[in-house]
Scaffold this motif. Structure first.
Motif, PDB file in Angstrom:
ATOM      1  N   GLY A  50       0.805  -1.206   0.000  1.00  8.01           N
ATOM      2  CA  GLY A  50       0.000   0.000   0.000  1.00  8.01           C
ATOM      3  C   GLY A  50       0.848   1.270   0.000  1.00  8.01           C
ATOM      4  O   GLY A  50       1.850   1.367  -0.698  1.00  8.01           O
ATOM      5  N   LYS A  51       0.439   2.221   0.833  1.00  8.71           N
ATOM      6  CA  LYS A  51       1.149   3.503   0.869  1.00  8.71           C
ATOM      7  C   LYS A  51       2.582   3.376   1.376  1.00  8.71           C
ATOM      8  O   LYS A  51       3.393   4.290   1.182  1.00  8.71           O
ATOM      9  CB  LYS A  51       0.378   4.504   1.741  1.00  8.71           C
ATOM     10  N   ALA A  52       2.917   2.257   2.004  1.00  4.23           N
ATOM     11  CA  ALA A  52       4.280   2.061   2.495  1.00  4.23           C
ATOM     12  C   ALA A  52       5.293   1.997   1.362  1.00  4.23           C
ATOM     13  O   ALA A  52       6.495   2.153   1.584  1.00  4.23           O
ATOM     14  CB  ALA A  52       4.362   0.796   3.345  1.00  4.23           C
ATOM     15  N   THR A  53       4.828   1.773   0.123  1.00  3.47           N
ATOM     16  CA  THR A  53       5.756   1.788  -1.014  1.00  3.47           C
ATOM     17  C   THR A  53       6.438   3.153  -1.142  1.00  3.47           C
ATOM     18  O   THR A  53       7.549   3.248  -1.648  1.00  3.47           O
ATOM     19  CB  THR A  53       5.030   1.453  -2.328  1.00  3.47           C
ATOM     20  N   ARG A  54       5.786   4.189  -0.654  1.00  2.00           N
ATOM     21  CA  ARG A  54       6.367   5.537  -0.725  1.00  2.00           C
ATOM     22  C   ARG A  54       7.491   5.728   0.298  1.00  2.00           C
ATOM     23  O   ARG A  54       8.221   6.723   0.248  1.00  2.00           O
ATOM     24  CB  ARG A  54       5.270   6.580  -0.511  1.00  2.00           C
TER      25      ARG A  54
END
Length: 286
Positions: A50-54
């Motif tokens: 999810g947003k942890a890819t950022r």
């Protein structure tokens, strides 16, 4: 679902294969990984969900490996997956190897293998090598914090097991190759397991069976960033920061985690010139 997984990459899988499999198992579109592993390598492959890819770019870069190096053999890829281009029975001793390994301590100059993901003039070396265009990448500085011999097996083609702690960008295949050059025997990587990467350890890793069974909990996004200092903002300042405004702040410099006073993780900031600058807002405040 968002956060990180500490995946134990199977043998003969690419890092991209692991991302694709994770995406399918968890039914997520946004999945990424940190620190590519060669297909023949196993071990820790941090996966972001999810947003942890950022947040992948903010993970710590240090890594650790257990490697087996075979002497007396040279291959096109600097591991046993490649074509053997030279082979000779060699009579080196453990003492010879111990002396040679001293040259791999600290900051060293290293030439990446010809078969690697390094780009030269916009093209990856492994793509060029497969077309018969073998181009030597420029040497670059890498850092080896520790290299320790775990086992030594003498014979016509001796093998040694080593534990290596190093910085980001280090090629263990290149260490095997260069050790063979120093010993004048030739050398290649026979096996490789990554035991640590980006703060994740092999002993705590998950398999695809764990993912299929659903017996796991992702590591919270900010839990993987504990190497960065943290800053807590009062509600009013937190809202302004999440809206892209710079906040006066004098207690810290460099990259930092930012939290709301209610302990919510808000994102990543760069603190400089007494100002807290939003770099990546993870959790906006409406």
């Amino acid at each position: 679902m968002q956060g990180f997984l500490n995946l134990n990459k199977p043998f003969d899988w690419t890092s991209h294969d692991c991302v694709a499999k994770t995406r399918k198992l968890l039914r997520l579109k946004r999945v990424g990984h940190a620190g590519t592993l060669d297909p023949a390598a196993t071990g820790v492959l941090p996966i972001a969900l999810g947003k942890a890819t950022r947040l992948l770019q903010y993970l710590p870069g240090n890594k650790a490996y257990k490697a087996t190096i075979r002497l007396g053999v040279q291959t096109t890829t600097d591991d046993l997956q490649g074509e053997i281009i030279a082979s000779q029975i060699c009579a080196v001793s453990l003492a010879d190897v111990e002396t040679a390994l001293k040259q791999f301590q600290g900051k060293i100059q290293q030439i990446p293998p010809s078969y690697s993901a390094i780009q030269v003039e916009g093209k990856r070396l492994y793509d060029l090598a497969r077309k018969g265009e073998v181009i030597e990448a420029p040497a670059r500085t890498v850092e080896i914090f520790q290299i320790e011999i775990l086992d030594w097996r003498s014979g016509d083609f001796p093998e040694l097991d080593v534990a290596i702690a190093c910085g980001s960008g280090t090629y263990i295949r290149a260490i095997a190759r260069d050790l063979g050059i120093i010993l004048q025997t030739g050398g290649t990587l026979a096996a490789l397991t990554r035991t640590e990467s980006s703060g994740f350890h092999l002993a705590d890793s998950l398999t695809f069976s764990d993912l299929e069974a659903g017996t796991f909990q992702p590591t919270p996004p900010d839990a993987a960033l504990q190497h960065l200092p943290s800053i807590t903002l009062p509600a009013t300042s937190a809202q302004k920061w999440c809206q892209g405004q710079r906040i006066p702040f004098m207690d810290i410099t460099g990259t930092a985690r930012v939290y709301h006073e209610d302990k919510r993780f808000l994102g990543i900031a760069q603190a400089e010139a007494d100002m807290l600058i939003p770099t990546m807002v993870f959790e906006p405040i409406s």
